[in-house]
Design an enzyme around this catalytic site. Structure first.
Site, PDB file in Angstrom:
ATOM      1  N   CYS A  20      58.301  38.200 -14.225  1.00 42.25           N
ATOM      2  CA  CYS A  20      59.609  37.572 -14.975  1.00 42.25           C
ATOM      3  C   CYS A  20      60.358  38.615 -15.089  1.00 42.25           C
ATOM      4  O   CYS A  20      60.190  39.830 -15.985  1.00 42.25           O
ATOM      5  CB  CYS A  20      58.943  37.015 -16.509  1.00 42.25           C
ATOM      6  SG  CYS A  20      60.034  36.863 -17.551  1.00 42.25           S
ATOM      7  N   LYS A 210      59.140  27.825  -5.614  1.00 44.32           N
ATOM      8  CA  LYS A 210      60.589  27.548  -5.978  1.00 44.32           C
ATOM      9  C   LYS A 210      61.386  27.292  -4.563  1.00 44.32           C
ATOM     10  O   LYS A 210      62.095  26.478  -4.398  1.00 44.32           O
ATOM     11  CB  LYS A 210      61.272  28.274  -6.833  1.00 44.32           C
ATOM     12  CG  LYS A 210      60.586  28.387  -8.172  1.00 44.32           C
ATOM     13  CD  LYS A 210      61.459  29.416  -9.032  1.00 44.32           C
ATOM     14  CE  LYS A 210      60.699  29.696 -10.392  1.00 44.32           C
ATOM     15  NZ  LYS A 210      60.481  31.039 -10.756  1.00 44.32           N
TER      16      LYS A 210
END
Length: 213
Positions: A20, A210
Protein backbone atom coordinates in the site's frame (compact mmCIF):
# COMPACT_ATOMS: atom_id res chain seq x y z
CA UNK A 1 6.11 6.87 23.78
CA UNK A 2 5.82 4.93 20.54
CA UNK A 3 2.86 5.52 18.22
CA UNK A 4 0.66 2.59 17.18
CA UNK A 5 0.43 2.27 13.40
CA UNK A 6 -1.61 -0.22 11.37
CA UNK A 7 -0.57 -0.78 7.75
CA UNK A 8 -1.23 -3.32 4.98
CA UNK A 9 0.36 -6.75 5.17
CA UNK A 10 1.67 -8.42 2.02
CA UNK A 11 -0.73 -10.49 -0.10
CA UNK A 12 0.02 -14.11 0.74
CA UNK A 13 2.56 -13.18 3.42
CA UNK A 14 0.73 -11.58 6.37
CA UNK A 15 3.92 -11.28 8.45
CA UNK A 16 5.57 -9.03 5.85
CA UNK A 17 4.94 -5.42 4.85
CA UNK A 18 2.45 -5.04 2.00
CA UNK A 19 2.19 -2.94 -1.12
CA UNK A 20 0.00 0.00 0.00
CA UNK A 21 1.65 3.29 -1.12
CA UNK A 22 -0.40 5.26 1.43
CA UNK A 23 0.79 3.03 4.26
CA UNK A 24 4.37 3.50 3.09
CA UNK A 25 3.89 7.26 2.94
CA UNK A 26 2.96 7.31 6.65
CA UNK A 27 5.88 5.01 7.57
CA UNK A 28 8.26 7.21 5.56
CA UNK A 29 7.06 10.28 7.47
CA UNK A 30 7.59 8.52 10.82
CA UNK A 31 11.08 7.40 9.76
CA UNK A 32 12.13 10.82 8.41
CA UNK A 33 10.94 12.48 11.62
CA UNK A 34 12.57 9.73 13.75
CA UNK A 35 9.29 9.11 15.61
CA UNK A 36 9.24 5.74 17.43
CA UNK A 37 6.33 3.50 16.44
CA UNK A 38 4.91 -0.02 16.73
CA UNK A 39 3.86 -1.47 13.40
CA UNK A 40 0.78 -3.68 13.11
CA UNK A 41 0.47 -5.56 9.81
CA UNK A 42 -3.14 -5.99 8.70
CA UNK A 43 -4.14 -8.83 6.40
CA UNK A 44 -6.84 -7.08 4.37
CA UNK A 45 -8.46 -10.36 3.30
CA UNK A 46 -8.79 -11.46 6.94
CA UNK A 47 -8.99 -8.31 9.06
CA UNK A 48 -8.58 -8.83 12.80
CA UNK A 49 -11.57 -8.07 15.02
CA UNK A 50 -9.75 -5.38 17.05
CA UNK A 51 -8.89 -3.53 13.82
CA UNK A 52 -12.50 -3.47 12.60
CA UNK A 53 -13.65 -2.40 16.05
CA UNK A 54 -11.45 0.71 16.10
CA UNK A 55 -11.73 1.29 12.36
CA UNK A 56 -15.10 0.12 10.95
CA UNK A 57 -14.17 1.48 7.51
CA UNK A 58 -11.48 -1.19 7.41
CA UNK A 59 -8.98 0.88 5.42
CA UNK A 60 -5.26 1.30 6.07
CA UNK A 61 -3.21 3.12 7.20
CA UNK A 62 -4.48 4.15 10.64
CA UNK A 63 -2.51 5.70 13.50
CA UNK A 64 -3.47 6.03 17.15
CA UNK A 65 -3.23 9.61 18.48
CA UNK A 66 -4.31 10.32 22.08
CA UNK A 67 -6.32 7.09 22.37
CA UNK A 68 -8.11 7.69 19.06
CA UNK A 69 -7.37 5.78 15.85
CA UNK A 70 -7.19 8.10 12.83
CA UNK A 71 -7.48 6.93 9.17
CA UNK A 72 -6.43 8.65 5.90
CA UNK A 73 -2.77 9.28 5.08
CA UNK A 74 -3.39 12.99 4.30
CA UNK A 75 -4.92 13.53 7.74
CA UNK A 76 -2.29 11.41 9.51
CA UNK A 77 0.64 13.22 7.88
CA UNK A 78 -0.92 16.57 8.83
CA UNK A 79 -1.24 15.53 12.48
CA UNK A 80 2.33 14.20 12.55
CA UNK A 81 3.60 17.53 11.22
CA UNK A 82 1.62 19.38 13.88
CA UNK A 83 2.68 17.17 16.80
CA UNK A 84 6.28 16.62 15.67
CA UNK A 85 7.24 19.80 13.81
CA UNK A 86 10.96 18.94 13.61
CA UNK A 87 12.35 18.27 11.11
CA UNK A 88 9.74 20.17 9.14
CA UNK A 89 8.42 18.42 6.04
CA UNK A 90 6.14 21.26 4.98
CA UNK A 91 8.70 23.73 3.68
CA UNK A 92 7.08 23.26 0.28
CA UNK A 93 5.79 26.47 -1.33
CA UNK A 94 1.98 26.16 -1.65
CA UNK A 95 2.16 26.15 -5.44
CA UNK A 96 4.39 23.03 -5.33
CA UNK A 97 2.10 20.88 -3.19
CA UNK A 98 0.29 19.40 -6.19
CA UNK A 99 3.44 18.62 -8.21
CA UNK A 100 3.17 15.07 -9.54
CA UNK A 101 -0.29 14.60 -8.03
CA UNK A 102 -1.77 13.08 -11.22
CA UNK A 103 1.04 10.60 -11.88
CA UNK A 104 -0.43 7.74 -9.87
CA UNK A 105 -3.85 7.79 -11.52
CA UNK A 106 -2.25 8.14 -14.98
CA UNK A 107 0.06 5.20 -14.21
CA UNK A 108 -2.83 3.07 -12.93
CA UNK A 109 -4.94 3.77 -16.05
CA UNK A 110 -2.03 2.90 -18.38
CA UNK A 111 -1.16 -0.23 -16.38
CA UNK A 112 -4.71 -1.61 -16.64
CA UNK A 113 -5.16 -0.59 -20.29
CA UNK A 114 -5.44 -3.36 -22.89
CA UNK A 115 -5.63 -0.89 -25.81
CA UNK A 116 -2.30 0.55 -26.94
CA UNK A 117 -4.03 3.33 -28.89
CA UNK A 118 -6.19 4.70 -26.05
CA UNK A 119 -3.77 7.52 -25.14
CA UNK A 120 -3.11 6.27 -21.61
CA UNK A 121 0.64 5.88 -22.21
CA UNK A 122 0.83 9.41 -23.62
CA UNK A 123 -1.13 10.76 -20.62
CA UNK A 124 1.41 9.22 -18.24
CA UNK A 125 4.33 10.59 -20.28
CA UNK A 126 2.75 14.06 -20.15
CA UNK A 127 2.61 13.87 -16.33
CA UNK A 128 6.21 12.58 -16.07
CA UNK A 129 7.45 15.32 -18.43
CA UNK A 130 5.75 17.95 -16.25
CA UNK A 131 7.59 16.51 -13.23
CA UNK A 132 10.83 16.54 -15.27
CA UNK A 133 10.42 20.25 -16.06
CA UNK A 134 9.63 21.08 -12.43
CA UNK A 135 12.66 19.17 -11.11
CA UNK A 136 14.90 20.74 -13.75
CA UNK A 137 13.91 24.18 -12.47
CA UNK A 138 13.63 23.50 -8.72
CA UNK A 139 15.24 20.09 -7.93
CA UNK A 140 16.71 17.76 -6.91
CA UNK A 141 13.61 17.33 -4.69
CA UNK A 142 10.24 18.96 -5.42
CA UNK A 143 11.02 21.91 -3.14
CA UNK A 144 14.79 22.08 -3.70
CA UNK A 145 17.60 20.62 -1.61
CA UNK A 146 15.48 19.23 1.25
CA UNK A 147 13.00 16.39 1.19
CA UNK A 148 9.41 17.35 1.97
CA UNK A 149 5.96 15.79 2.44
CA UNK A 150 5.30 16.00 -1.32
CA UNK A 151 8.33 13.77 -2.00
CA UNK A 152 7.25 11.26 0.66
CA UNK A 153 3.85 11.02 -1.01
CA UNK A 154 5.36 10.59 -4.49
CA UNK A 155 8.12 8.12 -3.61
CA UNK A 156 5.92 5.02 -3.02
CA UNK A 157 3.84 5.81 -6.10
CA UNK A 158 6.91 6.08 -8.33
CA UNK A 159 8.15 2.78 -6.88
CA UNK A 160 4.83 1.11 -7.81
CA UNK A 161 5.10 2.66 -11.28
CA UNK A 162 8.63 1.27 -11.72
CA UNK A 163 7.91 -2.23 -10.48
CA UNK A 164 4.45 -2.78 -12.00
CA UNK A 165 5.06 -1.27 -15.45
CA UNK A 166 8.34 -3.14 -15.83
CA UNK A 167 6.68 -6.45 -14.89
CA UNK A 168 3.34 -6.17 -16.69
CA UNK A 169 4.26 -4.02 -19.71
CA UNK A 170 8.08 -4.13 -19.95
CA UNK A 171 7.86 -0.32 -19.79
CA UNK A 172 10.33 2.00 -18.09
CA UNK A 173 10.64 5.76 -17.60
CA UNK A 174 12.31 7.16 -20.75
CA UNK A 175 16.07 7.74 -20.45
CA UNK A 176 15.78 11.38 -21.51
CA UNK A 177 13.82 12.24 -18.34
CA UNK A 178 17.12 12.53 -16.48
CA UNK A 179 15.83 14.64 -13.61
CA UNK A 180 13.01 12.19 -12.89
CA UNK A 181 15.46 9.26 -12.99
CA UNK A 182 17.82 11.06 -10.62
CA UNK A 183 14.88 11.95 -8.36
CA UNK A 184 13.79 8.32 -8.13
CA UNK A 185 17.34 7.26 -7.32
CA UNK A 186 17.56 9.86 -4.54
CA UNK A 187 14.22 8.79 -3.03
CA UNK A 188 14.73 5.03 -3.29
CA UNK A 189 18.23 5.15 -1.78
CA UNK A 190 17.13 6.90 1.42
CA UNK A 191 17.37 4.79 4.55
CA UNK A 192 13.71 5.56 5.35
CA UNK A 193 12.66 4.15 1.96
CA UNK A 194 14.77 0.99 2.29
CA UNK A 195 13.17 0.32 5.69
CA UNK A 196 9.55 0.85 4.57
CA UNK A 197 9.28 -0.55 1.04
CA UNK A 198 7.47 -3.76 0.15
CA UNK A 199 9.32 -6.45 -1.76
CA UNK A 200 8.80 -6.21 -5.52
CA UNK A 201 6.95 -9.53 -5.70
CA UNK A 202 4.33 -8.20 -3.26
CA UNK A 203 3.87 -5.03 -5.32
CA UNK A 204 3.23 -7.29 -8.33
CA UNK A 205 0.87 -9.55 -6.32
CA UNK A 206 -1.08 -6.47 -5.22
CA UNK A 207 -1.59 -5.27 -8.81
CA UNK A 208 -2.16 -8.68 -10.45
CA UNK A 209 -5.95 -8.89 -9.84
CA UNK A 210 -6.40 -5.29 -11.04
CA UNK A 211 -4.39 -5.82 -14.22
CA UNK A 212 -5.79 -9.29 -15.03
CA UNK A 213 -9.22 -9.40 -13.36
Amino acid sequence: MALEVAVKAAVGAPHLLGDCPFSQRVLLTLEEKKIPYNRHLINLSDKPAWFLQVNPGGKVPIVKFDEKWVPDSDVIVGILEEKYPQPSLTTTPPEFTSVGSNIFSAFSTFLKSKDSSDGSEQALLTELKALEEHLKAHGPYVAGEKISAVDLSLAPKLYHLDVALDYFKKWTVPADLTNVLNYKKLLFSRESFEKTKAEKKYIIAGWEPKVNP
